[in-house]
Motif scaffolding. Structure first.
Motif, PDB file in Angstrom:
ATOM      1  N   ASN A 186       6.101   1.329 -10.063  1.00 14.19           N
ATOM      2  CA  ASN A 186       4.888   1.586  -9.282  1.00 14.19           C
ATOM      3  C   ASN A 186       3.701   1.384 -10.213  1.00 14.19           C
ATOM      4  OD1 ASN A 186       5.894   3.024  -6.630  1.00 14.19           O
ATOM      5  ND2 ASN A 186       7.100   3.880  -8.304  1.00 14.19           N
ATOM      6  N   CYS A 187       2.619   0.854  -9.693  1.00 16.17           N
ATOM      7  CA  CYS A 187       1.464   0.603 -10.578  1.00 16.17           C
ATOM      8  C   CYS A 187       0.798   1.895 -11.032  1.00 16.17           C
ATOM      9  CB  CYS A 187       0.408  -0.237  -9.867  1.00 16.17           C
ATOM     10  SG  CYS A 187       0.986  -1.846  -9.412  1.00 16.17           S
ATOM     11  N   ILE A 188       0.800   2.905 -10.169  1.00 16.04           N
ATOM     12  CA  ILE A 188       0.122   4.157 -10.523  1.00 16.04           C
ATOM     13  C   ILE A 188       1.192   5.229 -10.689  1.00 16.04           C
ATOM     14  CG2 ILE A 188      -1.599   5.874  -9.805  1.00 16.04           C
ATOM     15  CD1 ILE A 188      -2.834   3.117 -10.365  1.00 16.04           C
ATOM     16  N   GLU A 189       1.524   5.508 -11.929  1.00 22.43           N
ATOM     17  CA  GLU A 189       2.612   6.444 -12.252  1.00 22.43           C
ATOM     18  C   GLU A 189       2.083   7.786 -12.762  1.00 22.43           C
ATOM     19  OE1 GLU A 189       5.857   6.190 -12.065  1.00 22.43           O
ATOM     20  OE2 GLU A 189       6.411   4.066 -12.069  1.00 22.43           O
ATOM     21  N   ARG A 190       0.788   7.820 -13.094  1.00 26.10           N
ATOM     22  CA  ARG A 190       0.227   9.062 -13.632  1.00 26.10           C
ATOM     23  C   ARG A 190      -0.782   9.618 -12.640  1.00 26.10           C
ATOM     24  NH1 ARG A 190      -1.168   6.017 -18.765  1.00 26.10           N
ATOM     25  NH2 ARG A 190      -0.537   4.405 -17.322  1.00 26.10           N
ATOM     26  N   ASP A 191      -0.635  10.909 -12.304  1.00 27.25           N
ATOM     27  CA  ASP A 191      -1.386  11.423 -11.164  1.00 27.25           C
ATOM     28  C   ASP A 191      -2.751  11.978 -11.538  1.00 27.25           C
ATOM     29  OD1 ASP A 191      -0.693  13.751 -12.376  1.00 27.25           O
ATOM     30  OD2 ASP A 191       0.811  14.316 -10.901  1.00 27.25           O
ATOM     31  N   HIS A 192      -3.131  11.940 -12.817  1.00 29.06           N
ATOM     32  CA  HIS A 192      -4.466  12.448 -13.143  1.00 29.06           C
ATOM     33  C   HIS A 192      -5.527  11.361 -12.989  1.00 29.06           C
ATOM     34  CE1 HIS A 192      -3.119  10.517 -16.860  1.00 29.06           C
ATOM     35  NE2 HIS A 192      -4.388  10.306 -17.118  1.00 29.06           N
ATOM     36  N   LEU A 193      -5.072  10.130 -12.724  1.00 27.89           N
ATOM     37  CA  LEU A 193      -6.001   9.007 -12.814  1.00 27.89           C
ATOM     38  C   LEU A 193      -6.856   8.818 -11.564  1.00 27.89           C
ATOM     39  CD1 LEU A 193      -3.508   6.528 -14.493  1.00 27.89           C
ATOM     40  CD2 LEU A 193      -5.236   7.950 -15.579  1.00 27.89           C
ATOM     41  N   LEU A 194      -6.335   9.175 -10.428  1.00 27.80           N
ATOM     42  CA  LEU A 194      -7.066   8.966  -9.178  1.00 27.80           C
ATOM     43  C   LEU A 194      -6.998  10.259  -8.360  1.00 27.80           C
ATOM     44  CD1 LEU A 194      -5.626   5.420  -8.533  1.00 27.80           C
ATOM     45  CD2 LEU A 194      -8.034   5.922  -8.930  1.00 27.80           C
ATOM     46  N   TYR A 205      -5.797  12.013  -6.028  1.00 27.01           N
ATOM     47  CA  TYR A 205      -4.763  12.137  -4.995  1.00 27.01           C
ATOM     48  C   TYR A 205      -4.887  13.413  -4.175  1.00 27.01           C
ATOM     49  CZ  TYR A 205      -1.928   8.025  -5.643  1.00 27.01           C
ATOM     50  OH  TYR A 205      -1.482   6.734  -5.630  1.00 27.01           O
ATOM     51  N   GLU A 206      -5.435  14.469  -4.798  1.00 32.61           N
ATOM     52  CA  GLU A 206      -5.504  15.742  -4.076  1.00 32.61           C
ATOM     53  C   GLU A 206      -6.458  15.653  -2.870  1.00 32.61           C
ATOM     54  OE1 GLU A 206      -6.363  15.158  -7.153  1.00 32.61           O
ATOM     55  OE2 GLU A 206      -8.447  15.771  -7.441  1.00 32.61           O
ATOM     56  N   SER A 239       0.830  -1.214   0.000  1.00 29.52           N
ATOM     57  CA  SER A 239       0.000   0.000   0.000  1.00 29.52           C
ATOM     58  C   SER A 239       0.862   1.260   0.000  1.00 29.52           C
ATOM     59  CB  SER A 239      -0.863   0.056   1.261  1.00 29.52           C
ATOM     60  OG  SER A 239      -1.750  -1.013   1.332  1.00 29.52           O
ATOM     61  N   SER A 240       0.283   2.369  -0.470  1.00 28.56           N
ATOM     62  CA  SER A 240       1.069   3.613  -0.514  1.00 28.56           C
ATOM     63  C   SER A 240       0.339   4.841   0.033  1.00 28.56           C
ATOM     64  CB  SER A 240       1.548   3.870  -1.935  1.00 28.56           C
ATOM     65  OG  SER A 240       0.472   3.701  -2.837  1.00 28.56           O
ATOM     66  N   PHE A 241      -0.968   4.727   0.344  1.00 28.74           N
ATOM     67  CA  PHE A 241      -1.715   5.793   1.026  1.00 28.74           C
ATOM     68  C   PHE A 241      -1.643   7.135   0.294  1.00 28.74           C
ATOM     69  CE2 PHE A 241      -1.124   2.318   3.789  1.00 28.74           C
ATOM     70  CZ  PHE A 241      -2.350   2.202   4.388  1.00 28.74           C
ATOM     71  N   GLU A 242      -1.288   8.222   1.017  1.00 27.99           N
ATOM     72  CA  GLU A 242      -1.351   9.549   0.380  1.00 27.99           C
ATOM     73  C   GLU A 242      -0.108   9.875  -0.454  1.00 27.99           C
ATOM     74  OE1 GLU A 242      -0.987   8.930   3.647  1.00 27.99           O
ATOM     75  OE2 GLU A 242      -0.103  10.626   4.742  1.00 27.99           O
ATOM     76  N   TYR A 243       0.779   8.894  -0.598  1.00 30.48           N
ATOM     77  CA  TYR A 243       2.019   9.156  -1.341  1.00 30.48           C
ATOM     78  C   TYR A 243       1.884   8.759  -2.806  1.00 30.48           C
ATOM     79  CZ  TYR A 243       3.664   9.702   3.358  1.00 30.48           C
ATOM     80  OH  TYR A 243       3.791  10.127   4.648  1.00 30.48           O
ATOM     81  N   PHE A 244       2.641   9.473  -3.622  1.00 31.27           N
ATOM     82  CA  PHE A 244       2.635   9.250  -5.060  1.00 31.27           C
ATOM     83  C   PHE A 244       4.064   9.017  -5.521  1.00 31.27           C
ATOM     84  CE2 PHE A 244       2.845  10.328  -9.463  1.00 31.27           C
ATOM     85  CZ  PHE A 244       1.706   9.746  -9.969  1.00 31.27           C
ATOM     86  N   PRO A 245       4.355   8.149  -6.479  1.00 35.32           N
ATOM     87  CA  PRO A 245       3.437   7.274  -7.198  1.00 35.32           C
ATOM     88  C   PRO A 245       2.820   6.215  -6.291  1.00 35.32           C
ATOM     89  CG  PRO A 245       5.716   7.027  -7.986  1.00 35.32           C
ATOM     90  CD  PRO A 245       5.742   8.031  -6.910  1.00 35.32           C
ATOM     91  N   GLY A 246       1.786   5.543  -6.795  1.00 37.54           N
ATOM     92  CA  GLY A 246       1.035   4.613  -5.969  1.00 37.54           C
ATOM     93  C   GLY A 246       1.415   3.169  -6.214  1.00 37.54           C
ATOM     94  N   LEU A 247       1.315   2.367  -5.188  1.00 38.84           N
ATOM     95  CA  LEU A 247       1.460   0.909  -5.246  1.00 38.84           C
ATOM     96  C   LEU A 247       2.825   0.472  -5.798  1.00 38.84           C
ATOM     97  CD1 LEU A 247      -2.110   0.029  -6.556  1.00 38.84           C
ATOM     98  CD2 LEU A 247      -1.321   0.113  -4.191  1.00 38.84           C
ATOM     99  N   PRO A 248       3.861   0.535  -4.957  1.00 36.63           N
ATOM    100  CA  PRO A 248       5.180   0.088  -5.393  1.00 36.63           C
ATOM    101  C   PRO A 248       5.185  -1.395  -5.753  1.00 36.63           C
ATOM    102  CG  PRO A 248       5.132   0.426  -3.017  1.00 36.63           C
ATOM    103  CD  PRO A 248       3.843   0.974  -3.562  1.00 36.63           C
ATOM    104  N   VAL A 249       5.941  -1.733  -6.813  1.00 39.87           N
ATOM    105  CA  VAL A 249       6.067  -3.125  -7.264  1.00 39.87           C
ATOM    106  C   VAL A 249       7.521  -3.564  -7.070  1.00 39.87           C
ATOM    107  CG1 VAL A 249       5.628  -4.753  -9.125  1.00 39.87           C
ATOM    108  CG2 VAL A 249       4.478  -2.540  -9.124  1.00 39.87           C
ATOM    109  N   TYR A 250       7.700  -4.688  -6.392  1.00 40.23           N
ATOM    110  CA  TYR A 250       9.029  -5.232  -6.125  1.00 40.23           C
ATOM    111  C   TYR A 250       9.189  -6.544  -6.882  1.00 40.23           C
ATOM    112  CZ  TYR A 250       9.004  -1.854  -2.385  1.00 40.23           C
ATOM    113  OH  TYR A 250       8.934  -0.677  -1.694  1.00 40.23           O
TER     114      TYR A 250
END
Ligand code: 6LW
Length: 498
Positions: free
Chosen positions: A53-61, A63-64, A29-40
């Motif tokens: 990271n699964c969520i690399e573009r900030d217009h999609l969800l 976040y604000e 999980s990544s909560f209020e931090y961006f990018p979202g959902l780190p992948v290892y």
């Protein structure tokens, strides 16, 4: 072979894992931090490298809108027929799925899933895909619900049915983190109960049909609620994986508690070997441990120092909410930060901030920063940060027309520390230890001088304790101007390594 937990240190909650041949992929999980959902990625379960990271573009969800501890919760990663799928909950937005053929190369845009509840999971079985969350049924009892789904479009293809009410059926508390598996003719349902703190546990049920009825296992699969001397608390929320040799493992979250509380490092990712008895999963003595033995095929290596490479935005950097990219200029050998009028203390702020999880009680973060602030109230430096209401700052700041080195803390009750600063570059160092943080500095090539020792942040700073302490860079001001802080280097080193 012996190995040490946690396998991912510091803020790495809600782990989920999958295997493709000899490759393992893990998300948290990544909560209020961006990018979202780190992948290892790993090839041996004990040495992990973040590949994206699964969520690399900030217009999609949205976040604000992500307040501390909100935002991105509890992902699941699965692989099916050449495609990786990750599903998670974004608080206030709902559940969604992203997919990718190559997790290191980027992910699709999210498709939303019209099913409520948190901690979504996917099962691919018999040519169908199933989705489960902790959605309640009509009677509003805590439950796990299952539906058929199209994982590419997110369309829910069947009514959602309640399949389980948890092990403590009459009084489930925080029934969450469901994962359904098809193993050896059974459908197993693993879930967490008891809440993410000291009563956390993993429970299980099984059925011959994916839709149930599910019979509860008559013992807990994992908990550290009774194992007081392990140095671990809050074990729960886990996911199973079979390795390429046919052995089974569990990744799960837990904390290494301090004397007073839960753990300011946050919830970390642990690994445990799993065996089977009477066709139920068994985890050793039912508790998690810091030192384990398991059928591994590679040794766990010491953790390397992390150094910033300002030629690119490394996937490990965490920004707050929806970053204002114009305030970050990665220039190759240095990073230029524009101080933001948003401050770290703003509940939905988008300050200039980039940080990494504090990986251990004992570690050192160091940066060389060149900043000659032009306006009163302008500052740039290091922060020890857990939430907008819980952080320290250690910076160069202009006050009453002159440059100072300053230490401050959120909340306003801390007596700020302030000494005169020289122009030009300064090395700022934070040496973390159990008893607190030693803040020291050096101008030019002078020796480091200790400025002060500050105690650790407190439970109040950590809110619900969903996230953990980060250490990183920030720059803020009262009135935005033309000034820039030049970051020449940044590193995090574990001082007591395994
Ligand atoms: C997550 C839930 C939990 O959704 O904490 O410990 C929540 N478990 O499963 C936030 O991480």
């Amino acid at each position: 072979m012996r190995y040490e937990n946690p396998i991912l240190r510091g803020f790495h909650p809600d782990p989920s894992i999958c295997r493709v041949e000899k490759d393992y992929y893990l998300v948290t999980s990544s909560f209020e931090y961006f990018p979202g959902l780190p992948v290892y990625h790993s090839t041996d379960l004990v040495n992990w490298r973040q590949i994206g990271n699964c969520i690399e573009r900030d217009h999609l969800l949205p976040y604000e809108t992500a307040a501390a501890g909100q935002g991105m919760w509890a992902p699941t990663i699965r692989y099916h027929d050449g495609m990786f799928f990750v599903t998670a909950t974004f608080q206030g937005y709902g559940n969604f799925i992203v997919h990718s053929e190559n997790p290191a190369a980027g992910w699709s845009e999210p498709v939303s899933v019209n099913m409520s509840g948190i901690d979504p999971s996917l099962l691919f079985d018999g040519g169908k895909a199933y989705y489960c969350t902790n959605q309640r049924g009509e009677d509003d009892r805590e439950a796990i619900s299952l539906a058929e789904i199209d994982p590419m479009t997110g369309d829910v293809l069947s009514p959602a049915r309640v399949i389980w009410h948890g092990m403590s059926e009459d009084r489930p508390q925080y029934l969450e983190a469901p994962h359904v598996y098809s193993i050896g003719g059974w459908y197993y349902l693993l879930a967490a109960e008891g809440g993410t703190r000291f009563n956390h546990m993993i429970t299980a049920a099984r059925s011959r049909s994916v839709w149930g009825p599910y019979t509860s296992c008559d013992r807990l699969i994992l908990t550290n609620r009774y194992a007081k001397n392990t140095g671990i608390a809050g074990s729960g929320h886990g996911d199973l994986v079979e390795d390429q040799q046919g052995n089974w493992w569990l990744v799960h979250l837990a904390t290494r508690p301090d004397e007073a509380w839960y753990s300011l490092l946050g919830r970390e990712t642990f690994l445990l070997p799993v065996t089977w008895e009477n066709e139920w999963p068994v985890i050793g003595d039912g508790a998690s441990h810091l030192v384990c033995e398991g059928p591994l095929w590679a040794r766990q290596k010491p953790i390397e120092a992390w150094r910033a490479d300002f030629s690119l935005r490394q996937p490990q950097w965490l920004f707050l909410r929806k970053p204002r990219w114009e305030n970050y200029d990665f220039q190759g050998n240095q990073l230029l930060l524009t101080p933001s009028a948003d401050h770290l203390s703003d509940p939905l702020g988008r300050p200039t901030f980039l940080a990494l999880p504090q990986m251990d009680m004992d570690c050192t973060v160091e940066a060389e920063i060149s900043f000659d602030p032009m306006y009163d109230g302008s500052e740039a430096g290091l922060t020890i940060y857990i939430a907008d209401y819980g952080y320290y700052t250690f910076c160069k700041r202009r006050e009453n027309g002159s440059s100072t080195l300053a230490v401050d803390r959120s909340g306003g009750t801390f007596q700020p520390i302030c000494v005169p600063a020289k122009d030009g570059a300064v090395h700022l160092r934070i040496s973390a230890a159990k008893k607190g943080y030693c803040l020291s500095y050096a101008f030019n090539n002078e020796a480091f001088r200790t400025l002060t020792l500050v105690p650790p942040l407190t439970a109040d700073d950590a809110g619900k304790g969903f996230t953990g302490t980060l250490m990183g860079l920030y720059a803020q001001c009262r009135n935005s101007g033309e000034e820039k802080a030049k970051v020449i280097s940044f590193s995090q080193i574990l001082t007591a390594n395994r």
